[in-house]
Design a protein around this motif. Structure first.
Motif, PDB file in Angstrom:
ATOM      1  N   ALA A  29     -70.291   1.162  -6.878  1.00 16.42           N
ATOM      2  CA  ALA A  29     -70.930   1.905  -5.787  1.00 16.42           C
ATOM      3  C   ALA A  29     -72.391   2.135  -6.152  1.00 16.42           C
ATOM      4  N   PHE A  30     -73.252   2.022  -5.173  1.00 17.32           N
ATOM      5  CA  PHE A  30     -74.686   2.237  -5.350  1.00 17.32           C
ATOM      6  C   PHE A  30     -75.056   3.532  -4.623  1.00 17.32           C
ATOM      7  N   VAL A  31     -75.684   4.453  -5.349  1.00 16.30           N
ATOM      8  CA  VAL A  31     -75.980   5.761  -4.755  1.00 16.30           C
ATOM      9  C   VAL A  31     -77.450   6.107  -4.970  1.00 16.30           C
ATOM     10  N   ASP A  32     -78.095   6.568  -3.921  1.00 17.45           N
ATOM     11  CA  ASP A  32     -79.483   6.999  -4.023  1.00 17.45           C
ATOM     12  C   ASP A  32     -79.611   8.081  -5.105  1.00 17.45           C
ATOM     13  N   VAL A  33     -80.690   8.016  -5.893  1.00 17.11           N
ATOM     14  CA  VAL A  33     -80.859   8.987  -6.987  1.00 17.11           C
ATOM     15  C   VAL A  33     -80.836  10.429  -6.495  1.00 17.11           C
TER      16      VAL A  33
ATOM     17  N   ALA B 298     -65.654  -5.367  -5.823  1.00 15.68           N
ATOM     18  CA  ALA B 298     -65.856  -4.889  -4.450  1.00 15.68           C
ATOM     19  C   ALA B 298     -66.767  -3.670  -4.491  1.00 15.68           C
ATOM     20  N   GLU B 299     -67.570  -3.533  -3.432  1.00 18.97           N
ATOM     21  CA  GLU B 299     -68.479  -2.385  -3.342  1.00 18.97           C
ATOM     22  C   GLU B 299     -67.855  -1.315  -2.448  1.00 18.97           C
ATOM     23  N   LEU B 300     -67.806  -0.114  -2.989  1.00 20.61           N
ATOM     24  CA  LEU B 300     -67.230   1.028  -2.265  1.00 20.61           C
ATOM     25  C   LEU B 300     -68.312   1.745  -1.464  1.00 20.61           C
ATOM     26  N   ALA B 301     -67.973   2.158  -0.241  1.00 22.95           N
ATOM     27  CA  ALA B 301     -68.868   3.008   0.546  1.00 22.95           C
ATOM     28  C   ALA B 301     -68.019   4.007   1.332  1.00 22.95           C
TER      29      ALA B 301
END
Ligand SMILES: CC(C)(COP(=O)(O)OP(=O)(O)OC[C@H]1O[C@@H](n2cnc3c(N)ncnc32)[C@H](O)[C@@H]1OP(=O)(O)O)[C@@H](O)C(=O)NCCC(=O)NCCS
Length: 190
Positions: free
Chosen positions: A141-145, A102-105
């Motif tokens: 989770a995907f986070v902008d650099v 699952a992707e967390l936001a």
């Protein structure tokens, strides 16, 4: 002038809050006015894929569509007022039983940044994910650099940085490098 993606650390000069006052609960239509505070804020939306809302109808539609859109989604509340949102999204929502990732936001009203709320909430959600949603084995989770605050939240909550995905998605019209973080069910002592 070109938009810059600089994330400066919140000053922390305002009152701290008792994190025990933070609760997670489902959204209700009565949360609309509180939701609009942060969903219309450009500062909040800066590192998110969505644009700030411009009408209450968008907020109503968001609340009404939560069950279709998310595996799990809660209002982050302070004294029962919705000051943010935290969610888990399945990669294939129509096959929850087989999908183990699952992707967390998460998003928090800017007034409450820098008080440890997101870190507190993410730690709680990881526990929920691997206990209540017991089919999950991985939360990512995907986070902008350049979203340093969000990277720090994940590190403090026990996520591992797995790498940088070059020009992974287009945000606000620009290709962005994203850092992928994860926590595995086997990483945790629940
Ligand atoms: C990212 C966000 C959730 C952080 O919430 P928060 O409650 O302020 O985070 P915390 O107070 O738990 O801070 C955790 C750590 O990050 C640091 N931090 C927070 N914001 C920061 C920033 N903008 N720049 C640098 N460090 C930051 C804090 O100082 C703290 O580190 P420390 O304990 O070592 O001092 C919040 O800024 C937000 O909602 N931003 C907009 C939406 C967003 O970007 N969501 C994430 C998308 S991936």
């Amino acid at each position: 002038m070109e938009e810059t993606f600089i994330s400066s650390k919140p000053s922390g000069n305002e009152q701290s809050i008792d994190l025990n006052q933070i609760t997670l609960r489902p959204f209700h239509l009565s949360d609309l006015d509180d939701l609009m505070v942060w969903r219309t804020d450009e500062k909040v939306a800066k590192f998110c894929s969505w644009e700030p809302y411009t009408s209450k109808e968008q907020g109503i539609s968001f609340i009404e569509n939560i069950p279709n859109k998310f595996l799990w989604c809660k209002a982050i509340c302070l004294n029962n007022r919705a000051i943010g949102r935290v969610s888990l999204k399945s990669r294939s929502p129509h096959d929850k039983s087989r999908n183990k990732t699952a992707e967390l936001a998460y998003v928090l009203a800017s007034k409450y940044w820098g008080k440890g709320i997101a870190t507190y909430v993410v730690k709680q959600v990881v526990k929920v994910a691997f206990s209540e949603l017991s089919h999950l084995e991985r939360v990512e989770a995907f986070v902008d650099v350049e979203n340093v605050g969000s990277q720090r939240v994940l590190e403090k909550a026990g996520f591992q940085k797995e790498g940088t995905l070059g020009k992974y998605l287009v945000m606000k019209g620009k290709s962005r490098d994203m850092i992928i973080f994860s926590v595995l069910s086997t990483d945790l002592q629940l």
